[in-house]
Design an enzyme around this catalytic site. Structure first.
Site, PDB file in Angstrom:
ATOM      1  N   SER A 133       6.931 -36.273 -15.517  1.00  0.00           N
ATOM      2  CA  SER A 133       5.900 -37.115 -15.866  1.00  0.00           C
ATOM      3  C   SER A 133       5.778 -37.521 -17.368  1.00  0.00           C
ATOM      4  O   SER A 133       6.705 -37.224 -18.046  1.00  0.00           O
ATOM      5  CB  SER A 133       4.868 -35.638 -16.030  1.00  0.00           C
ATOM      6  OG  SER A 133       3.592 -36.037 -16.599  1.00  0.00           O
ATOM      7  N   TYR A 146       2.621 -27.201 -18.962  1.00  0.00           N
ATOM      8  CA  TYR A 146       3.199 -27.942 -18.002  1.00  0.00           C
ATOM      9  C   TYR A 146       4.176 -29.113 -18.622  1.00  0.00           C
ATOM     10  O   TYR A 146       5.141 -29.514 -18.424  1.00  0.00           O
ATOM     11  CB  TYR A 146       1.935 -28.931 -17.416  1.00  0.00           C
ATOM     12  CG  TYR A 146       2.277 -30.090 -16.704  1.00  0.00           C
ATOM     13  CD1 TYR A 146       2.659 -29.715 -15.331  1.00  0.00           C
ATOM     14  CD2 TYR A 146       1.951 -31.371 -17.216  1.00  0.00           C
ATOM     15  CE1 TYR A 146       3.001 -30.726 -14.518  1.00  0.00           C
ATOM     16  CE2 TYR A 146       2.297 -32.619 -16.215  1.00  0.00           C
ATOM     17  CZ  TYR A 146       2.752 -32.345 -14.904  1.00  0.00           C
ATOM     18  OH  TYR A 146       2.956 -33.299 -14.034  1.00  0.00           O
TER      19      TYR A 146
END
Length: 230
Positions: A133, A146
């Site tokens: 990501s 995350y």
């Protein structure tokens, strides 16, 4: 790489990027084992759904045995796509959420990749694609856990590609920006919208990497939407 007669394992196959990528692989001649906890609704002679929880090493090992029993021992492609995220202030993130983030987003990649690598080395052929990501390249407030996992995916990928490149194996790490998926159902203050990247666009990038010439290696790719919602 010509995808005809190639076998791929794809984690997180039931929706979003995973589902779009399964369809792209099948459309281009590959056979696909779709691993996910929830059922993948695809009817195709070259597709097999296998229920796997990638955070559980035994579930992964059982899924791999079922995959090779169905498709044969040679796995040519592994796409580590499954992942999850939680949004909170750092001190409010629950310990079980932190552990689940790492079990799924990082440990899952270790559990799957360690199984395919020996036979990829044996046939001197293979491609592992890890979906990270943009949160693996930059810190984002309220997404510390995350981000930590996606930075780990980046480091793992960069080390692994150097380790296996001389065995004819490619490792590619892709860093998508905001993608129009259910990921944002779990993120406070954010909702999927029309300006986000379509899952099919990520699938096309994955496909481009897979069909590139043998000596042409996409190591890292960052993709973002051109326009952002204001």
């Amino acid at each position: 790489m010509n995808l005809n007669n190639k076998v791929a394992i794809l984690t997180g196959s039931s929706r979003g990027i995973g589902l779009a990528t399964v369809m792209a692989l099948l459309d281009n001649g590959a056979s696909v084992a779709g691993w996910s906890r929830s059922h993948t609704e695809i009817k195709h002679p070259n597709f097999k759904y296998i229920q796997v929880d990638i955070s559980d090493v035994k579930s992964v090992e059982n899924g791999y045995k079922e995959t090779t029993s169905h498709f044969g021992n040679d796995i040519h492609i592994l796409i580590n796509n499954a992942g999850l995220g939680y949004s909170s202030l750092f001190e409010d993130l629950k310990i079980e959420e932190w552990q689940q983030l790492f079990d799924t987003n990082v440990n899952g990649i270790f559990y799957t990749s360690r199984l395919v690598l020996p036979q990829m080395k044996k046939i001197e052929y293979g491609h592992i694609i890890n979906i990270s990501s943009v949160a693996g390249n930059t810190g984002i407030e309220t997404l510390s856990g995350y981000c930590a996992t996606k930075f780990a995916v980046r480091g793992l990928s960069k080390a692994l590609y150097k380790e296996v490149r001389n065995h004819g194996i490619k490792v590619t790490c892709i860093y998508p920006g905001s993608v129009r998926t259910n990921f944002f159902d779990e993120i406070d203050g954010a909702t999927a919208n029309e300006n986000m990247i379509k899952p099919e666009d990520i699938a096309s990038t994955i496909l481009h990497c897979l069909v590139s010439s043998p000596n042409y290696h996409h190591v890292e790719i960052e993709v973002r939407p051109l326009h952002v919602k204001k």
